[in-house]
Design an enzyme around this catalytic site. Structure first.
Site, short mmCIF file in Angstrom:
data_model
loop_
_atom_site.label_atom_id
_atom_site.label_comp_id
_atom_site.label_asym_id
_atom_site.label_seq_id
_atom_site.Cartn_x
_atom_site.Cartn_y
_atom_site.Cartn_z
N LYS A 56 -64.05 -10.43 37.17
CA LYS A 56 -64.36 -11.04 38.47
C LYS A 56 -65.29 -12.25 38.34
CE LYS A 56 -62.47 -7.85 41.28
NZ LYS A 56 -61.63 -8.04 42.47
N SER A 306 -60.25 -4.58 32.25
CA SER A 306 -60.77 -5.41 33.35
C SER A 306 -62.28 -5.37 33.53
CB SER A 306 -60.08 -5.03 34.65
OG SER A 306 -60.00 -3.63 34.78
#
Lengths: 317, 317
Positions: A56, A306
């Site tokens: 992110k 991730s």
């Protein structure tokens, strides 16, 4: 219907250049033990080592960097209780502008601490989608801050696409590239990059059965919202975004769903064999691969891990 | 008194060349978050990513590789319930010879599984030092296998010394290098390499208060055995070896002891901030550093993270 113009390869390369000073070029790790179990060669792109502990950081850094000085002035805002909140607060701090983060009052203290650690201004709301949106609207109205959504936004997708760019630059003979899918920011960015660099490269997503709106939407070819998601993969609870869905429909080959025990087993396998810490969402693609080994047999598979933000005192094993 | 001839720098470089095909050249990681807390710049040499999950792969590979064909024939043997057992089994497997591993019948199933996974032959004994030694003697007598001790052995020390060689080759401006101390294999090897490469480089060890025989021996300048060690740092329960003690007395600047809560806090800090899995023993040097920050202020410090074999279902937090 408005025709969407996706980021081009040149745009993604420019985004990578733009955010490079603010992110880690994360390593690609392999495990001969996991390869032996899986029957294929896996290259793990370790975004768990990324700034703020998740990919992110890329999308947020890109979206904030692209704002012009006029727009930047009043700061940025979002509603998120997860990694995007910390990523946006960090990107804003680097840019020297305020970040207003709307968070449910039920959010864990550790998540609030991460946001505050980057100087983010937390505005609490009730833990409902309606109150999140209303609170965000009020904050944006009062401050003039620019709303940076967590995934359904071209600049965010363009930023997340830089992760696959690094992976494909390093490992040039992948047959398949995998990512988890929640809101679809990472998956859509990955799919774009893969499509540009090698149209023959298959993009396959992993999704929890308990939050399978992307699978349902993909199968029905129609965006379906997620009602009452329930999975340990807390990064994948959100509903698929609109732009993300469009890109995924065009460039993703398959979405494979897995159950909770498969996710937990894959998470444990990665942690035990590779000695790295991942959050449960990360384990979903490997769980999908292991549930369908024949599909991947002998292939070179890239898997994007991730993030690594998990409460170590609450591991599921 | 017999004069000991320690491995020279040339010997250590030759050992590195010898074992290079069988080990990982492990990465050196940094963490700006931990540096900010510590007030110095730390370079973590990640032997938790080493083969068998610990630096022990180096010493075992070196000791086995140095045996001539005649000696190799009957195989190798040791008594160990820890990482040396798996490391020796693996080194023997690569050499195509049997490894006889004497293990207490109380050893955890996961440790036995690791040894068996590398084709090691387990011989169970009672969980006492006397029965371990008697059983090993019997096995060596019956098989003709060569005993490779876990740390008190020149070839093992020479192998462990290759870890600091890689670190000092990569980070050339360290002021201090730190390692944990149990039997002293890693610490003595590290001290030799540091001494040869830069005699000005300080070698500082961390040791648990609950197993502080190295600290006691170092202070008394006389080897003192460890009676009833008790610490979560299960890799550091053993008593310091004789050769190891000699090298440590000559080339180590200081041994700092830390209590259990300091070890656990440092372990959690590394795992949470760096997203890597370490065993408790690894955390001891950082715990020592954090307990004496002034001592390290502004320095460049190398810390060897010795291994990553920890039961994730039994983390101390």
């Amino acid at each position: 219907m408005k025709i969407l113009t996706y980021p081009s390869l040149e745009d993604i390369i420019a985004a990578h250049k733009r955010i490079e000073p603010f992110i880690h070029h994360t390593p690609v790790l392999t495990s001969s033990a996991i390869d032996a179990i899986a029957g294929c060669k896996i290259f793990f792109k370790c975004e768990n080592f990324q700034k703020v502990g998740a990919f992110k950081a890329r999308g947020a850094a890109n979206a904030v960097s692209k704002l012009n000085d006029e727009k930047k002035k009043a700061g940025v805002a979002t509603h998120s209780s997860g990694n995007h909140a910390a990523a946006l607060a960090r990107a804003a701090k680097i840019a020297g502008i305020p970040a207003y983060i709307v968070m449910p009052d039920t959010a864990p203290e550790i998540k609030k601490k991460a946001v505050k650690g980057y100087g983010g201004i937390i505005i609490e709301c009730k833990p409902t989608q309606a109150d999140r949106e209303a609170t965000l609207e009020r904050v944006v109205g009062e401050t003039g801050a620019i709303f940076i959504p967590p995934y359904d936004h071209m600049d965010v997708i363009e930023g997340q696409a830089t992760c696959a760019l690094e992976l494909l630059d390093k490992i040039t003979d992948l047959d398949i590239i995998m990512a988890p899918v929640g809101g679809g920011g990472l998956l859509s960015g990955t799919a774009l990059t893969a499509h540009y660099i090698n149209p023959g490269l298959q993009v396959i997503a992993g999704e929890p059965e308990g939050a399978d709106d992307a699978y349902q939407s993909f199968t029905a070819k129609k965006l379906m919202p997620m009602i009452r998601p329930n999975t340990i993969a807390d990064g994948l609870l959100t509903s698929l975004g609109k732009i993300n869905f469009q890109i995924i429909i065009e460039h993703v080959a398959e979405i494979i769903t897995v159950d909770e025990s498969q996710i937990i087993a894959a998470m444990r396998l990665i942690m035990e064999r590779m000695k790295i810490i991942i959050e449960p969402s990360c384990a979903v693609p490997l769980a999908a691969l292991l549930a369908h080994k024949h599909r991947f047999s002998g292939k070179n598979v890239g898997i994007i891990l991730s993030g690594g933000n998990v409460d170590l005192s609450k591991l599921p094993f």
